[in-house]
Design a protein around this motif. Structure first.
Motif, PDB file in Angstrom:
ATOM      1  N   ASP A   1     -21.289 -17.450  -7.442  1.00  0.00           N
ATOM      2  CA  ASP A   1     -22.122 -16.360  -7.930  1.00  0.00           C
ATOM      3  C   ASP A   1     -21.371 -15.314  -8.736  1.00  0.00           C
ATOM      4  OD1 ASP A   1     -24.573 -17.265  -6.875  1.00  0.00           O
ATOM      5  OD2 ASP A   1     -24.006 -16.560  -4.885  1.00  0.00           O
ATOM      6  N   ARG A   2     -20.103 -15.523  -8.988  1.00  0.00           N
ATOM      7  CA  ARG A   2     -19.355 -14.532  -9.751  1.00  0.00           C
ATOM      8  C   ARG A   2     -18.164 -15.187 -10.435  1.00  0.00           C
ATOM      9  NH1 ARG A   2     -15.889 -11.528  -4.971  1.00  0.00           N
ATOM     10  NH2 ARG A   2     -14.109 -12.960  -5.048  1.00  0.00           N
ATOM     11  N   ASP A   3     -17.628 -14.514 -11.415  1.00  0.00           N
ATOM     12  CA  ASP A   3     -16.391 -14.928 -12.075  1.00  0.00           C
ATOM     13  C   ASP A   3     -15.436 -13.753 -12.000  1.00  0.00           C
ATOM     14  OD1 ASP A   3     -14.361 -15.929 -13.579  1.00  0.00           O
ATOM     15  OD2 ASP A   3     -15.528 -16.228 -15.409  1.00  0.00           O
ATOM     16  N   LEU A   4     -14.511 -13.815 -11.055  1.00  0.00           N
ATOM     17  CA  LEU A   4     -13.508 -12.771 -10.888  1.00  0.00           C
ATOM     18  C   LEU A   4     -12.144 -13.425 -10.951  1.00  0.00           C
ATOM     19  CD1 LEU A   4     -12.519  -9.929 -10.207  1.00  0.00           C
ATOM     20  CD2 LEU A   4     -12.891 -10.445  -7.785  1.00  0.00           C
ATOM     21  N   ARG A   5     -11.404 -13.060 -11.977  1.00  0.00           N
ATOM     22  CA  ARG A   5     -10.084 -13.671 -12.166  1.00  0.00           C
ATOM     23  C   ARG A   5      -9.053 -12.602 -12.489  1.00  0.00           C
ATOM     24  NH1 ARG A   5     -10.519 -16.882 -16.944  1.00  0.00           N
ATOM     25  NH2 ARG A   5     -12.375 -15.679 -17.400  1.00  0.00           N
ATOM     26  N   THR A   6      -7.939 -12.677 -11.789  1.00  0.00           N
ATOM     27  CA  THR A   6      -6.812 -11.812 -12.086  1.00  0.00           C
ATOM     28  C   THR A   6      -5.599 -12.672 -12.380  1.00  0.00           C
ATOM     29  OG1 THR A   6      -5.964 -11.662  -9.808  1.00  0.00           O
ATOM     30  CG2 THR A   6      -7.712 -10.118 -10.450  1.00  0.00           C
ATOM     31  N   GLY A   7      -4.636 -12.107 -13.065  1.00  0.00           N
ATOM     32  CA  GLY A   7      -3.436 -12.860 -13.363  1.00  0.00           C
ATOM     33  C   GLY A   7      -2.317 -11.969 -13.860  1.00  0.00           C
ATOM     34  N   SER A   8      -1.098 -12.482 -13.753  1.00  0.00           N
ATOM     35  CA  SER A   8       0.080 -11.765 -14.235  1.00  0.00           C
ATOM     36  C   SER A   8       0.893 -12.683 -15.135  1.00  0.00           C
ATOM     37  CB  SER A   8       0.956 -11.303 -13.053  1.00  0.00           C
ATOM     38  OG  SER A   8       0.261 -10.408 -12.223  1.00  0.00           O
ATOM     39  N   VAL A   9       1.529 -12.090 -16.128  1.00  0.00           N
ATOM     40  CA  VAL A   9       2.352 -12.873 -17.042  1.00  0.00           C
ATOM     41  C   VAL A   9       3.534 -12.031 -17.506  1.00  0.00           C
ATOM     42  CG1 VAL A   9       0.951 -12.187 -19.038  1.00  0.00           C
ATOM     43  CG2 VAL A   9       2.343 -14.259 -19.162  1.00  0.00           C
ATOM     44  N   LEU A  10       4.675 -12.697 -17.677  1.00  0.00           N
ATOM     45  CA  LEU A  10       5.877 -12.061 -18.214  1.00  0.00           C
ATOM     46  C   LEU A  10       6.217 -12.696 -19.554  1.00  0.00           C
ATOM     47  CD1 LEU A  10       8.254 -12.000 -15.090  1.00  0.00           C
ATOM     48  CD2 LEU A  10       6.859 -10.125 -15.966  1.00  0.00           C
ATOM     49  N   PHE A  11       6.329 -11.865 -20.576  1.00  0.00           N
ATOM     50  CA  PHE A  11       6.869 -12.300 -21.861  1.00  0.00           C
ATOM     51  C   PHE A  11       8.299 -11.786 -21.907  1.00  0.00           C
ATOM     52  CE2 PHE A  11       2.326 -12.230 -22.497  1.00  0.00           C
ATOM     53  CZ  PHE A  11       2.075 -13.361 -23.274  1.00  0.00           C
ATOM     54  N   ILE A  12       9.263 -12.694 -21.906  1.00  0.00           N
ATOM     55  CA  ILE A  12      10.668 -12.329 -21.722  1.00  0.00           C
ATOM     56  C   ILE A  12      11.487 -12.630 -22.977  1.00  0.00           C
ATOM     57  CG2 ILE A  12      12.742 -12.767 -20.343  1.00  0.00           C
ATOM     58  CD1 ILE A  12      10.844 -13.645 -18.095  1.00  0.00           C
ATOM     59  N   ARG A  13      12.337 -11.690 -23.332  1.00  0.00           N
ATOM     60  CA  ARG A  13      13.241 -11.866 -24.475  1.00  0.00           C
ATOM     61  C   ARG A  13      14.074 -13.130 -24.290  1.00  0.00           C
ATOM     62  NH1 ARG A  13      14.545  -7.559 -27.842  1.00  0.00           N
ATOM     63  NH2 ARG A  13      16.174  -8.028 -29.367  1.00  0.00           N
ATOM     64  N   LYS A  14      14.174 -13.933 -25.316  1.00  0.00           N
ATOM     65  CA  LYS A  14      14.795 -15.248 -25.221  1.00  0.00           C
ATOM     66  C   LYS A  14      16.201 -15.214 -24.642  1.00  0.00           C
ATOM     67  CE  LYS A  14      14.397 -16.692 -29.432  1.00  0.00           C
ATOM     68  NZ  LYS A  14      14.441 -17.616 -30.614  1.00  0.00           N
ATOM     69  N   GLU A  15      17.010 -14.238 -25.067  1.00  0.00           N
ATOM     70  CA  GLU A  15      18.406 -14.215 -24.639  1.00  0.00           C
ATOM     71  C   GLU A  15      18.628 -13.513 -23.304  1.00  0.00           C
ATOM     72  OE1 GLU A  15      17.987 -10.872 -27.781  1.00  0.00           O
ATOM     73  OE2 GLU A  15      17.121 -12.833 -27.327  1.00  0.00           O
ATOM     74  N   LEU A  16      17.549 -13.034 -22.689  1.00  0.00           N
ATOM     75  CA  LEU A  16      17.689 -12.300 -21.439  1.00  0.00           C
ATOM     76  C   LEU A  16      17.870 -13.268 -20.273  1.00  0.00           C
ATOM     77  CD1 LEU A  16      17.551  -9.262 -20.696  1.00  0.00           C
ATOM     78  CD2 LEU A  16      15.191  -9.646 -19.987  1.00  0.00           C
ATOM     79  N   GLN A  17      18.937 -13.077 -19.509  1.00  0.00           N
ATOM     80  CA  GLN A  17      19.213 -13.927 -18.357  1.00  0.00           C
ATOM     81  C   GLN A  17      18.647 -13.274 -17.100  1.00  0.00           C
ATOM     82  OE1 GLN A  17      23.456 -14.483 -18.311  1.00  0.00           O
ATOM     83  NE2 GLN A  17      23.450 -15.836 -20.093  1.00  0.00           N
ATOM     84  N   LEU A  18      17.546 -13.827 -16.624  1.00  0.00           N
ATOM     85  CA  LEU A  18      16.874 -13.238 -15.476  1.00  0.00           C
ATOM     86  C   LEU A  18      17.398 -13.813 -14.169  1.00  0.00           C
ATOM     87  CD1 LEU A  18      13.157 -13.089 -16.648  1.00  0.00           C
ATOM     88  CD2 LEU A  18      14.976 -11.426 -16.946  1.00  0.00           C
ATOM     89  N   GLN A  19      17.294 -12.990 -13.131  1.00  0.00           N
ATOM     90  CA  GLN A  19      17.682 -13.417 -11.802  1.00  0.00           C
ATOM     91  C   GLN A  19      16.697 -14.478 -11.313  1.00  0.00           C
ATOM     92  OE1 GLN A  19      20.601 -12.477 -10.919  1.00  0.00           O
ATOM     93  NE2 GLN A  19      20.559 -10.500  -9.871  1.00  0.00           N
ATOM     94  N   ALA A  20      17.240 -15.589 -10.827  1.00  0.00           N
ATOM     95  CA  ALA A  20      16.389 -16.684 -10.357  1.00  0.00           C
ATOM     96  C   ALA A  20      15.511 -16.242  -9.196  1.00  0.00           C
ATOM     97  CB  ALA A  20      17.253 -17.879  -9.948  1.00  0.00           C
ATOM     98  N   THR A  21      16.050 -15.379  -8.339  1.00  0.00           N
ATOM     99  CA  THR A  21      15.280 -14.902  -7.186  1.00  0.00           C
ATOM    100  C   THR A  21      14.056 -14.106  -7.624  1.00  0.00           C
ATOM    101  OG1 THR A  21      17.275 -14.777  -5.831  1.00  0.00           O
ATOM    102  CG2 THR A  21      15.370 -13.518  -5.084  1.00  0.00           C
ATOM    103  N   PHE A  22      14.230 -13.259  -8.642  1.00  0.00           N
ATOM    104  CA  PHE A  22      13.115 -12.476  -9.156  1.00  0.00           C
ATOM    105  C   PHE A  22      12.031 -13.382  -9.719  1.00  0.00           C
ATOM    106  CE2 PHE A  22      11.099 -10.620 -12.963  1.00  0.00           C
ATOM    107  CZ  PHE A  22      10.373  -9.606 -12.358  1.00  0.00           C
ATOM    108  N   LEU A  23      12.420 -14.347 -10.549  1.00  0.00           N
ATOM    109  CA  LEU A  23      11.449 -15.256 -11.148  1.00  0.00           C
ATOM    110  C   LEU A  23      10.701 -16.043 -10.076  1.00  0.00           C
ATOM    111  CD1 LEU A  23      13.221 -16.765 -14.301  1.00  0.00           C
ATOM    112  CD2 LEU A  23      11.238 -15.241 -14.232  1.00  0.00           C
ATOM    113  N   ASP A  24      11.441 -16.528  -9.084  1.00  0.00           N
ATOM    114  CA  ASP A  24      10.825 -17.315  -8.022  1.00  0.00           C
ATOM    115  C   ASP A  24       9.798 -16.497  -7.242  1.00  0.00           C
ATOM    116  OD1 ASP A  24      10.759 -19.672  -6.078  1.00  0.00           O
ATOM    117  OD2 ASP A  24      11.366 -18.024  -4.752  1.00  0.00           O
ATOM    118  N   ARG A  25      10.167 -15.269  -6.884  1.00  0.00           N
ATOM    119  CA  ARG A  25       9.255 -14.424  -6.093  1.00  0.00           C
ATOM    120  C   ARG A  25       8.045 -13.970  -6.922  1.00  0.00           C
ATOM    121  NH1 ARG A  25      12.122  -9.643  -3.262  1.00  0.00           N
ATOM    122  NH2 ARG A  25      10.318  -9.778  -1.866  1.00  0.00           N
TER     123      ARG A  25
END
Length: 419
Positions: A128-152
């Motif tokens: 009876d409804r359409d409720l959608r939420t979401g999150s997205v990260l657009f990350i600079r190509k050369e940025l080395q992110l912490q694996a723990t952060f990405l996983d969580r």
């Protein structure tokens, strides 16, 4: 840490489109009872989210007197909670405390578990409804992110991750805006007007809601030109919907305001709150908003036959939250003291912008409402077979998702004709 300094663009829940469709079959007039929230971690974060929602509303109303207010509290809270995954030291503490959490009583792990369940609950498919939420990260190509952060971020918030070339700001801007437009069914366009060449990461949280009234209005009953009184004087002519139905309704004697509840099919409910007439009544209502007052309203409303008039309108609002959130205690995230070493250890990061944009469409197909109180409500005398409530002056709106007790949208309609 390295010497490079990049900025994070936080689009904190900027997409809050509401498009309410007319229920073709107005059966099942009684609203469904919300499922049990006992033991639901999402329900455990609800009180703090509600507290944050009203605190932020009061700030936004102060910053824009006489203007429409509209935002998605749950979207902004989710964005900030996700951002706190990568924050450290005072930066993390300021974010979580400003979200309303007492860190001496609520462990950080419990907070994120609550948001994980909240996100899952809100995205459960419902006929009876359409409720959608979401999150997205657009990350600079050369940025080395912490694996723990990405996983969580992926595991707890269902975050999608895309690599982006921010050196080409035009292309990056177009790609992000296109993503937002698609996720919000074309309701929110060009949310990013300009990207900084130093942008390292864009955090996006979006929400889309579409539902049917359990008691829809008839287009044949809409008055095409009805006077709506503006708070600063004068009137505008608006289409005014009306119907006579059995609605939950009450009067807050302390504040002199009227509270009307209208249900959506699909476990969502709208509140409309009309302040009393007179100078300062709206501000008195606004400063009294609290989780406790909202809970009292919800428990005290009783059903009566009501003839209700509600304007048909479309409004939108955009905010630069980087100017608001520091006043609410989130200071370091936006200055040189920012510590986001949980995201990357190779670059200094700080949030340069926190954009929020909301869009609300209200018609015979649907509408929203807002309220809260610490005092008991009364119901008008039963000897009047049909009370009349006309929302022909500024009023508050609130849309609540029942199962998680989450405020999806909160706002004030000052001028139904102003986008």
């Amino acid at each position: 840490m390295g010497s490079c300094f990049y900025r994070v663009l936080l689009l904190a829940g900027f997409c809050a489109p509401i498009f309410c469709m007319w229920a073709s079959n107005p059966r099942n007039r009684e609203s469904p009872q919300p499922p049990s929230t006992k033991g639901n971690p999402a329900f455990q974060v609800s009180p703090s989210n509600t507290k944050f929602a009203f605190f932020l509303y009061q700030r936004l109303a102060q910053e824009s007197p006489g203007q429409n207010v509209l935002f998605s509290p749950v979207s902004i809270s989710t964005s900030l909670a996700m951002l706190s995954l990568g924050a450290r030291s005072a930066t993390k503490t300021q974010i979580l405390r400003s979200l309303g959490f007492n860190l001496t009583h609520v462990p950080e792990s419990t907070i994120h578990l609550g948001f994980e369940q909240l996100v899952r609950s809100l995205n459960v498919c419902h006929k009876d409804r359409d409720l959608r939420t979401g999150s997205v990260l657009f990350i600079r190509k050369e940025l080395q992110l912490q694996a723990t952060f990405l996983d969580r971020a992926k595991r707890l918030y269902g975050t999608k991750v895309f690599s982006e070339d921010f050196s080409n700001t035009v292309t990056a801007q177009a790609r992000i805006n296109s993503y937002v437009e698609k996720e919000t069914r074309g309701k929110v366009v060009d949310v990013i007007q300009e990207l900084d060449s130093q942008t390292a990461m864009v955090l996006v949280n979006h929400i889309f809601f579409k539902a049917n009234w359990t008691q829809p209005f008839s287009t044949a009953n809409t008055n095409k030109s009805f006077p709506f009184l503006l708070s600063k004087g004068g009137t505008v002519r608006v289409p005014m919907m009306h119907q006579t139905e059995l609605f939950a309704f009450g009067v807050d004697r302390e504040l002199g305001c009227i509270v009307l509840q209208m249900d959506y099919r699909g476990d969502a409910v709208a509140f409309f709150v009309l302040p009393g007439k007179g100078r300062g009544k709206m501000w008195q209502l606004e400063k009294s908003l609290s989780a406790r007052r909202l809970r009292k309203w919800s428990l005290s409303l009783q059903k009566r036959w009501i003839k209700v008039f509600i304007p048909k309108f479309s409004i939108s609002a955009s905010y630069n939250l980087e100017t608001i959130l520091p006043k609410m205690g989130i200071r370091d995230a936006f200055n040189a003291n920012a510590d986001f070493s949980g995201i990357t250890k190779t670059h200094f990061l700080q949030v340069s912008k926190a954009a929020h944009k909301a869009v609300l469409d209200v018609s015979e197909e649907g509408t929203e409402a807002a309220a809260a109180t610490t005092t008991k409500l009364i119901v008008r005398s039963r000897d009047n077979p049909s009370s009349i409530i006309s929302f022909n002056q500024p009023f508050l709106i609130l849309l609540l998702e029942k199962s998680t007790k989450s405020i999806l949208f909160l706002g004030k309609v000052e001028n139904p004709q102003k986008m």
